[in-house]
Motif scaffolding. Structure first.
Motif, PDB file in Angstrom:
ATOM      1  N   GLU A 249       0.829  -1.213   0.000  1.00 34.44           N
ATOM      2  CA  GLU A 249       0.000   0.000   0.000  1.00 34.44           C
ATOM      3  C   GLU A 249       0.864   1.265   0.000  1.00 34.44           C
ATOM      4  O   GLU A 249       0.348   2.376   0.118  1.00 34.44           O
ATOM      5  CB  GLU A 249      -0.939   0.001   1.215  1.00 34.44           C
ATOM      6  CG  GLU A 249      -2.078  -1.004   1.056  1.00 34.44           C
ATOM      7  CD  GLU A 249      -3.039  -1.027   2.245  1.00 34.44           C
ATOM      8  OE1 GLU A 249      -4.037  -1.750   2.153  1.00 34.44           O
ATOM      9  OE2 GLU A 249      -2.784  -0.336   3.245  1.00 34.44           O
ATOM     10  N   GLY A 250       2.163   1.104  -0.094  1.00 29.38           N
ATOM     11  CA  GLY A 250       3.053   2.261  -0.170  1.00 29.38           C
ATOM     12  C   GLY A 250       3.236   2.961   1.162  1.00 29.38           C
ATOM     13  O   GLY A 250       3.675   4.110   1.212  1.00 29.38           O
ATOM     14  N   LYS A 257      11.404  -0.088  -2.753  1.00 25.99           N
ATOM     15  CA  LYS A 257      12.846   0.142  -2.554  1.00 25.99           C
ATOM     16  C   LYS A 257      13.601  -1.137  -2.216  1.00 25.99           C
ATOM     17  O   LYS A 257      14.699  -1.064  -1.646  1.00 25.99           O
ATOM     18  CB  LYS A 257      13.059   1.193  -1.467  1.00 25.99           C
ATOM     19  CG  LYS A 257      12.562   2.562  -1.924  1.00 25.99           C
ATOM     20  CD  LYS A 257      12.835   3.633  -0.915  1.00 25.99           C
ATOM     21  CE  LYS A 257      12.380   4.971  -1.504  1.00 25.99           C
ATOM     22  NZ  LYS A 257      12.272   6.014  -0.509  1.00 25.99           N
ATOM     23  N   GLU A 369       5.567  10.252  12.320  1.00 23.51           N
ATOM     24  CA  GLU A 369       5.464  10.153  10.854  1.00 23.51           C
ATOM     25  C   GLU A 369       5.837   8.727  10.456  1.00 23.51           C
ATOM     26  O   GLU A 369       6.999   8.327  10.584  1.00 23.51           O
ATOM     27  CB  GLU A 369       6.441  11.116  10.178  1.00 23.51           C
ATOM     28  CG  GLU A 369       5.989  12.559  10.148  1.00 23.51           C
ATOM     29  CD  GLU A 369       6.989  13.411   9.379  1.00 23.51           C
ATOM     30  OE1 GLU A 369       7.346  13.043   8.251  1.00 23.51           O
ATOM     31  OE2 GLU A 369       7.427  14.410   9.951  1.00 23.51           O
ATOM     32  N   PRO A 370       4.879   7.957   9.959  1.00 25.62           N
ATOM     33  CA  PRO A 370       5.146   6.528   9.723  1.00 25.62           C
ATOM     34  C   PRO A 370       6.183   6.229   8.648  1.00 25.62           C
ATOM     35  O   PRO A 370       6.951   5.278   8.788  1.00 25.62           O
ATOM     36  CB  PRO A 370       3.775   5.972   9.329  1.00 25.62           C
ATOM     37  CG  PRO A 370       2.921   7.141   9.015  1.00 25.62           C
ATOM     38  CD  PRO A 370       3.490   8.323   9.724  1.00 25.62           C
ATOM     39  N   MET A 371       6.234   7.015   7.582  1.00 28.80           N
ATOM     40  CA  MET A 371       7.141   6.659   6.484  1.00 28.80           C
ATOM     41  C   MET A 371       8.616   6.776   6.873  1.00 28.80           C
ATOM     42  O   MET A 371       9.458   6.045   6.365  1.00 28.80           O
ATOM     43  CB  MET A 371       6.871   7.547   5.259  1.00 28.80           C
ATOM     44  CG  MET A 371       5.523   7.310   4.625  1.00 28.80           C
ATOM     45  SD  MET A 371       5.411   5.705   3.825  1.00 28.80           S
ATOM     46  CE  MET A 371       6.054   6.099   2.206  1.00 28.80           C
TER      47      MET A 371
ATOM     48  N   ARG B 145      -4.687   5.368  -1.092  1.00 28.73           N
ATOM     49  CA  ARG B 145      -4.153   4.017  -1.272  1.00 28.73           C
ATOM     50  C   ARG B 145      -4.833   3.003  -0.360  1.00 28.73           C
ATOM     51  O   ARG B 145      -4.799   1.795  -0.632  1.00 28.73           O
ATOM     52  CB  ARG B 145      -2.643   4.012  -1.009  1.00 28.73           C
ATOM     53  CG  ARG B 145      -1.860   4.734  -2.073  1.00 28.73           C
ATOM     54  CD  ARG B 145      -1.841   3.978  -3.395  1.00 28.73           C
ATOM     55  NE  ARG B 145      -1.070   2.755  -3.313  1.00 28.73           N
ATOM     56  CZ  ARG B 145       0.246   2.686  -3.475  1.00 28.73           C
ATOM     57  NH1 ARG B 145       0.928   3.793  -3.724  1.00 28.73           N
ATOM     58  NH2 ARG B 145       0.878   1.535  -3.398  1.00 28.73           N
ATOM     59  N   ALA B 146      -5.389   3.449   0.730  1.00 22.94           N
ATOM     60  CA  ALA B 146      -6.101   2.537   1.618  1.00 22.94           C
ATOM     61  C   ALA B 146      -7.329   3.256   2.160  1.00 22.94           C
ATOM     62  O   ALA B 146      -7.222   4.354   2.705  1.00 22.94           O
ATOM     63  CB  ALA B 146      -5.206   2.082   2.764  1.00 22.94           C
ATOM     64  N   VAL B 184      -1.158   8.466  -0.139  1.00 20.90           N
ATOM     65  CA  VAL B 184       0.281   8.227  -0.215  1.00 20.90           C
ATOM     66  C   VAL B 184       0.848   8.923  -1.443  1.00 20.90           C
ATOM     67  O   VAL B 184       0.251   8.862  -2.521  1.00 20.90           O
ATOM     68  CB  VAL B 184       0.581   6.705  -0.289  1.00 20.90           C
ATOM     69  CG1 VAL B 184       2.066   6.460  -0.510  1.00 20.90           C
ATOM     70  CG2 VAL B 184       0.131   6.002   0.988  1.00 20.90           C
ATOM     71  N   SER B 185       1.953   9.617  -1.267  1.00 21.60           N
ATOM     72  CA  SER B 185       2.729  10.091  -2.416  1.00 21.60           C
ATOM     73  C   SER B 185       4.177   9.706  -2.136  1.00 21.60           C
ATOM     74  O   SER B 185       4.454   9.077  -1.122  1.00 21.60           O
ATOM     75  CB  SER B 185       2.594  11.611  -2.577  1.00 21.60           C
ATOM     76  OG  SER B 185       3.173  12.255  -1.461  1.00 21.60           O
ATOM     77  N   GLU B 186       5.070  10.054  -3.021  1.00 17.13           N
ATOM     78  CA  GLU B 186       6.455   9.623  -2.881  1.00 17.13           C
ATOM     79  C   GLU B 186       7.010   9.959  -1.487  1.00 17.13           C
ATOM     80  O   GLU B 186       7.174  11.121  -1.129  1.00 17.13           O
ATOM     81  CB  GLU B 186       7.310  10.305  -3.963  1.00 17.13           C
ATOM     82  CG  GLU B 186       8.756   9.853  -3.982  1.00 17.13           C
ATOM     83  CD  GLU B 186       8.921   8.342  -4.189  1.00 17.13           C
ATOM     84  OE1 GLU B 186       9.821   7.775  -3.561  1.00 17.13           O
ATOM     85  OE2 GLU B 186       8.122   7.745  -4.953  1.00 17.13           O
ATOM     86  N   GLY B 187       7.260   8.935  -0.722  1.00 20.67           N
ATOM     87  CA  GLY B 187       7.900   9.125   0.575  1.00 20.67           C
ATOM     88  C   GLY B 187       7.012   9.729   1.651  1.00 20.67           C
ATOM     89  O   GLY B 187       7.491  10.113   2.710  1.00 20.67           O
ATOM     90  N   GLU B 188       5.727   9.841   1.416  1.00 19.42           N
ATOM     91  CA  GLU B 188       4.876  10.471   2.405  1.00 19.42           C
ATOM     92  C   GLU B 188       3.518   9.789   2.493  1.00 19.42           C
ATOM     93  O   GLU B 188       2.971   9.333   1.493  1.00 19.42           O
ATOM     94  CB  GLU B 188       4.673  11.947   2.057  1.00 19.42           C
ATOM     95  CG  GLU B 188       3.835  12.643   3.105  1.00 19.42           C
ATOM     96  CD  GLU B 188       3.971  14.146   3.099  1.00 19.42           C
ATOM     97  OE1 GLU B 188       4.561  14.674   2.152  1.00 19.42           O
ATOM     98  OE2 GLU B 188       3.455  14.756   4.045  1.00 19.42           O
ATOM     99  N   MET B 189       2.982   9.761   3.696  1.00 20.39           N
ATOM    100  CA  MET B 189       1.663   9.179   3.929  1.00 20.39           C
ATOM    101  C   MET B 189       0.878  10.117   4.848  1.00 20.39           C
ATOM    102  O   MET B 189       1.414  10.616   5.825  1.00 20.39           O
ATOM    103  CB  MET B 189       1.850   7.821   4.613  1.00 20.39           C
ATOM    104  CG  MET B 189       0.582   7.126   4.978  1.00 20.39           C
ATOM    105  SD  MET B 189       0.979   5.687   5.986  1.00 20.39           S
ATOM    106  CE  MET B 189      -0.023   6.041   7.401  1.00 20.39           C
ATOM    107  N   ARG B 392      -3.336  11.919  16.155  1.00 19.88           N
ATOM    108  CA  ARG B 392      -2.507  11.033  15.345  1.00 19.88           C
ATOM    109  C   ARG B 392      -1.449  10.329  16.184  1.00 19.88           C
ATOM    110  O   ARG B 392      -1.120   9.178  15.922  1.00 19.88           O
ATOM    111  CB  ARG B 392      -1.831  11.841  14.225  1.00 19.88           C
ATOM    112  CG  ARG B 392      -1.038  10.975  13.277  1.00 19.88           C
ATOM    113  CD  ARG B 392      -0.742  11.677  11.975  1.00 19.88           C
ATOM    114  NE  ARG B 392       0.604  12.208  11.937  1.00 19.88           N
ATOM    115  CZ  ARG B 392       1.253  12.490  10.809  1.00 19.88           C
ATOM    116  NH1 ARG B 392       0.660  12.310   9.636  1.00 19.88           N
ATOM    117  NH2 ARG B 392       2.456  12.976  10.846  1.00 19.88           N
ATOM    118  N   ASN B 424       1.423  17.263   9.692  1.00 24.43           N
ATOM    119  CA  ASN B 424       2.377  16.763  10.703  1.00 24.43           C
ATOM    120  C   ASN B 424       2.458  17.673  11.915  1.00 24.43           C
ATOM    121  O   ASN B 424       3.542  17.935  12.449  1.00 24.43           O
ATOM    122  CB  ASN B 424       3.771  16.580  10.090  1.00 24.43           C
ATOM    123  CG  ASN B 424       3.756  15.617   8.923  1.00 24.43           C
ATOM    124  OD1 ASN B 424       2.883  14.745   8.841  1.00 24.43           O
ATOM    125  ND2 ASN B 424       4.685  15.767   8.002  1.00 24.43           N
TER     126      ASN B 424
END
Lengths: 446, 486
Positions: A249-250, A257, A369-371, B145-146, B184-189, B392, B424
């Motif tokens: 789910e990214g 990666k 921040e989860p990522m 995405r979810a 979700v985008s590149e490197g971020e949720m 959060r 954030n």
């Protein structure tokens, strides 16, 4: 505790009664005893016995799940019928492929009779050791001693049958003085290995050294993290990043990666439910044999873990990491994490700190921040200022806001010994770490 | 529930007494839960769970023992009662101050959660359709995405008997629901939840609760907010004014007031797990906990609250008691044993997660009483700051002083108006200083009793269902966005 034969009779009855296309039966029998102490005396002393029956009925591509805790024949039949009924009310899930087919399961011995027989009197003796040692030092002890005996059986209508009996014993001691505290913890399969004197010595010693802490301004400091703190780091990698659901789910730092560098070259993290260095469990809650999964190999993101649902959806094979049915929507997750050891004794790591902190454990860590696996939490029960290689003072507890992922790119030394620790997740086998910088963002009054 | 005849159950108490218990109680609990989770348009879980069993608590020579079993039959009642006594005798080996329970509590009573629509009577197909429809609305937004929608129904039937002579029957019904949209985008949720985060909002109401929160009608907005957060400004690092929405404030009350007023924790019995409390007994009645605007009550009687019941697990009636009055700390949550230590009577806060667990002091509904502002007026009255909504992340030290919270959603406040979206967002502080900076609380029109169905405590860990009434409130001079050292 039910025998394998008794539980097989229940799975046979359930499977024979089911009219679903596929049926899975899980039985989890647990016998838990726990003695808890505080203020230098035992205040809670409990025993609980339960057996849960879970039925997963599959009708076409519709799935219904029922759980109950009666093994009487009528109750078992009713659970099977209810699961079928739920499945019929479902909508088709095209991502569902099949329940797993039988595969050979390695036998691992995780049952020790001495642990199963850890009596209330024996637990009281162990609690008494910590309380006595604390009192002698003018301190106050709290903690617990527990033992769990369990037997898990998984069977399905495709001929799968897996069973495993296990024991584990756990002891925690938290010793407090007027202005500081110390902590010690042990987890093992064999209670005979549990040495209450050494637990008491570790906690009392740390509490003694922790009195009269100084206030340290927040900032970035190099740290040596004891295994208790390192275990928390692994818990959150497992929870946020190493499962196939998060990956696909990214939502994981590993997403897209694999094969790329994610951590320092000195980092290896894997899951191995068969290892005798952990509390072993040879299969998952679908009866699929656990295989070793190397998440991080020499710093490279290598693979993630699967259950049969995510494996079927992605065209992979399950790695044996399905959770129990009530947690299945979280996706597969590791339960026996290991961090590869290095060659540094703890004392050497501390002696190489010019100015930094020795941290015993973390408290109330949560995801910011989860990522980036950005976490916040507090230090607790023994935080010490190190200058020119020597501990110079205990420190009032600090709040950190730190990416665990970034920290694993700044590991300068890894302990040569690992310890089995349970924090929030499954048992983790972890060494101490020396990390070049840790971001402390606040402080408290004690 | 097939109520087991009391004459049979009493034998457990008789056995405990015959073996030397000065006091014993028995709880028989049948817990039924139905959960439906729809994820990305697929029904990932349609599950029904039932757990039935009993637990016996015995007091021998001033020390406790507790044993529990899922086999409710006469011989097992005897065995478990004897085991509880035997465990208590083992506790005596490392004994401290003998337990005193105060005046006996003897009640014959019953209680049932009032509901308009029994949630278990709603057809499964209707529940599934509702969740699929909400899920489809969320999935229609690009970058989601979810998308997850869920409902949970709980029915707990309890019988309580004690050697003091109590005999109490209760049926507690709960209904919960929730949405989560993850972008979700590149490197971020980024995630947005509705009505509350960490799974769901839950109350002691029937299916009318789910209908009132209108999941489908809010699903698109929730998903759009998650997607918009990906492109939002980062949270600034500054000391500023913040307005917290009711759901975030509920968790602030939970962590910084609810836990530190648990008298067992105060007396040290949770030291080895989540810790102790800064609200020591010497502070009772004298300590300034917050500004004079701050009034907090523990109310187990408020209709619909997730911590609402008839009687606690020691048979003490549900009560409403003051905790903070005009900013001064005036009360604890207590049990019979801990109240007696302070020369008080229990205010009825002892609850166990299930039949298998030992009752502990748990929050009821810990409510921040409403003030007089409307939210629009409060924002209009704020020159510069942040409006923060939906929890959060949450973390607090082991005496409940230093905390840091993060929220899913934040907006700048500029010259009395909501401005740009902020992602954030975090804020941090020390409990008494933070509550001292509270200068305005919104009125009863904004006041909701938020449900927290995942409150952890004890060894082995137990999850309690508790509530927090709150409306939005304003706090001055709060550190926000501290992600790097200053």
């Amino acid at each position: 505790m039910y025998s394998e034969k008794q539980l097989k009779r229940v799975t046979d009855l359930a499977l024979a009664h089911s009219k679903a296309d596929q049926t899975e039966v899980i039985l989890i029998a647990t016998d838990l005893a726990l003695t808890r102490f505080a203020n230098n005396y035992i205040h809670q002393n409990i025993a609980q016995k339960d057996t849960t029956l879970s039925i997963r009925a599959v009708v076409g591509k519709k799935v219904g799940i029922v759980s109950a805790n009666s093994l009487e024949s009528e109750a078992v039949r009713r659970a099977v019928e209810t699961a079928q009924e739920l499945a019929r009310h479902q909508v088709e899930n095209q991502d569902f492929r099949s329940l797993p087919v039988p595969r050979p399961i390695s036998q691992v011995d995780g049952f020790v009779e001495a642990t199963a027989r850890l009596t209330p009197a024996a637990r009281a003796r162990m609690a008494g050791v910590v309380c006595r040692r604390a009192k002698e030092a003018g301190l106050v002890a709290a903690g617990s001693i527990s033992r769990v005996v369990s037997r898990v059986v998984v069977a399905n209508s495709l001929g799968l049958f897996a069973q495993h009996a296990s024991t584990s014993a756990e002891m925690t001691a938290l010793v407090m003085g007027d202005s500081g505290s110390g902590y010690a913890h042990r987890l093992c399969v064999d209670a005979a290995q549990m040495d209450a004197e050494s637990v008491a010595e570790e906690a009392v010693g740390r509490a003694r050294r922790g009195q009269n802490p100084i206030a340290l301004p927040p900032g970035e400091y190099p740290v040596v993290l004891q295994p208790y703190a390192v275990s928390d780091i692994l818990d959150f990698f497992g929870y946020l990043s190493f499962g196939a659901q998060a990956y696909h789910e990214g939502r994981s730092f590993m997403s897209g990666k694999l094969g790329q560098r994610a951590m320092g070259e000195n980092i290896r993290i894997w899951d191995d439910g068969l290892s005798l260095e952990t509390v072993p469990f040879p299969f998952d809650f679908e009866g699929v044999p656990k295989r070793r999964v190397d998440f991080i190999l020499d710093g490279m993101a290598k693979e993630v873990c699967y259950d049969s649902y995510t494996a079927g959806k992605e065209g992979k094979e399950s790695t044996g990491h399905a959770l129990p049915p009530e947690f299945a929507t979280f996706g597969p997750m590791p339960g026996h994490l290991f961090l590869g050891v290095g060659d540094a004794p703890l004392e050497d790591m501390v002696s190489r700190l010019d100015k930094g902190l020795l941290v015993t454990r973390f408290h109330y860590t949560r995801v910011v921040e989860p990522m980036r696996v950005m976490m916040t939490g507090m230090t607790r029960d023994g935080t010490f200022l190190v200058e020119r290689g020597a501990i110079v003072a205990p420190v009032k507890n600090l709040r950190f806001t730190q990416s665990y992922l970034e920290a694993m790119n700044r590991v300068e030394a890894i302990g040569c010994d690992a310890r089995l620790v349970r924090t929030a997740g499954g048992p983790n086998f972890v060494p101490a770490l020396k990390i070049a910088g840790w971001n402390f963002t606040g402080a408290t009054e004690f | 529930m097939e109520r087991t005849q009391k004459v049979d159950l009493r034998r457990a108490l008789d056995t405990a007494q015959a073996r030397g218990a000065a006091y014993a109680d028995l709880r028989v609990v049948r817990l039924r839960t139905e959960t439906i989770v729809v994820r990305n348009g697929k029904v990932e879980s349609l599950a029904s769970r039932e757990s039935h069993g009993f637990g016996v608590r015995a007091l021998v020579k001033g020390a406790w023992g507790f044993a529990a079993s899922s086999h409710l039959e006469p011989r097992e009642l005897d065995r478990v009662a004897a085991q509880a006594v035997s465990l208590a005798r083992a506790s005596v080996r490392v004994r401290g101050q003998a337990v005193e329970l105060g005046e006996p509590v003897s009640l014959r009573a019953s209680y049932r959660t009032p509901v308009q629509i029994n949630p278990f009577s709603v057809p499964l197909g209707d529940k599934v359709s509702l969740l699929l429809s909400a899920c489809a609305e969320m999935q229609a937004v690009p970058s989601i995405r979810a998308a997850e929608a869920s409902v949970e129904m709980v029915q707990m039937e309890k019988t309580f008997l004690s050697t003091d002579g109590s005999s109490i029957e209760q049926t507690i019904i709960e209904t919960g629901c929730g949405l989560e949209a993850t972008a979700v985008s590149e490197g971020e949720m980024q995630r947005r939840s509705y009505p509350n985060s960490v799974g769901r909002h839950q109350t002691t109401e029937g299916w009318e609760f789910v209908l009132r929160w209108d999941l489908s009608g809010n699903a698109r907005r929730v998903a759009e907010e998650a997607a918009a957060l990906l492109k939002a400004k980062p949270c600034p690092s500054e000391v500023t004014t913040i307005i917290l929405d009711g759901s975030q404030l509920a968790l602030q009350v939970h962590e910084s007031c609810g836990h530190p007023i648990e008298l067992d924790r105060v007396l040290g019995t949770e030291a080895d797990y989540a810790g102790t409390s800064f609200l020591t007994p010497d502070k009772l009645g004298a300590f300034r906990y917050g500004s004079e605007k701050v009034n907090i009550t523990a109310d187990a009687t408020v209709p619909g609250g997730l911590g609402t019941f008839g009687y606690d697990d020691e048979g003490v009636p549900a009560q409403k008691v003051p905790i903070v009055r005009d900013g001064i700390f005036v009360g604890y949550l207590t049990s019979r044993e801990t109240a007696a230590r302070l020369g008080q009577r229990s205010n009825g806060a002892m609850r166990a997660e299930s039949w298998a667990h030992l009752p502990l002091i748990r929050m009821t509904n810990i409510n921040l009483e409403p003030g007089e502002w409307t939210l629009d007026d409060l924002i209009a009255d704020t020159n510069h700051g942040l409006y923060l909504e939906t929890n959060r992340s949450w973390s607090i030290d082991d005496r409940r002083l230093n905390f840091q919270f993060g929220t899913e959603y934040a907006r700048e406040i500029k010259k009395g108006k909501l401005g740009d979206l902020v992602k954030n967002a975090t804020y941090t502080g020390m409990t008494p200083q933070f509550w001292a900076s509270c200068d305005a609380i919104c009125n009863r029109g904004h006041w909701i009793v938020w449900g927290t169905p995942n409150c952890g405590k004890g060894q082995p860990s137990q999850a309690a269902h508790v509530g927090h009434g709150a409306s939005p409130a304003r706090f001055r001079n709060v550190q926000v966005g501290l992600m790097k050292p200053s």
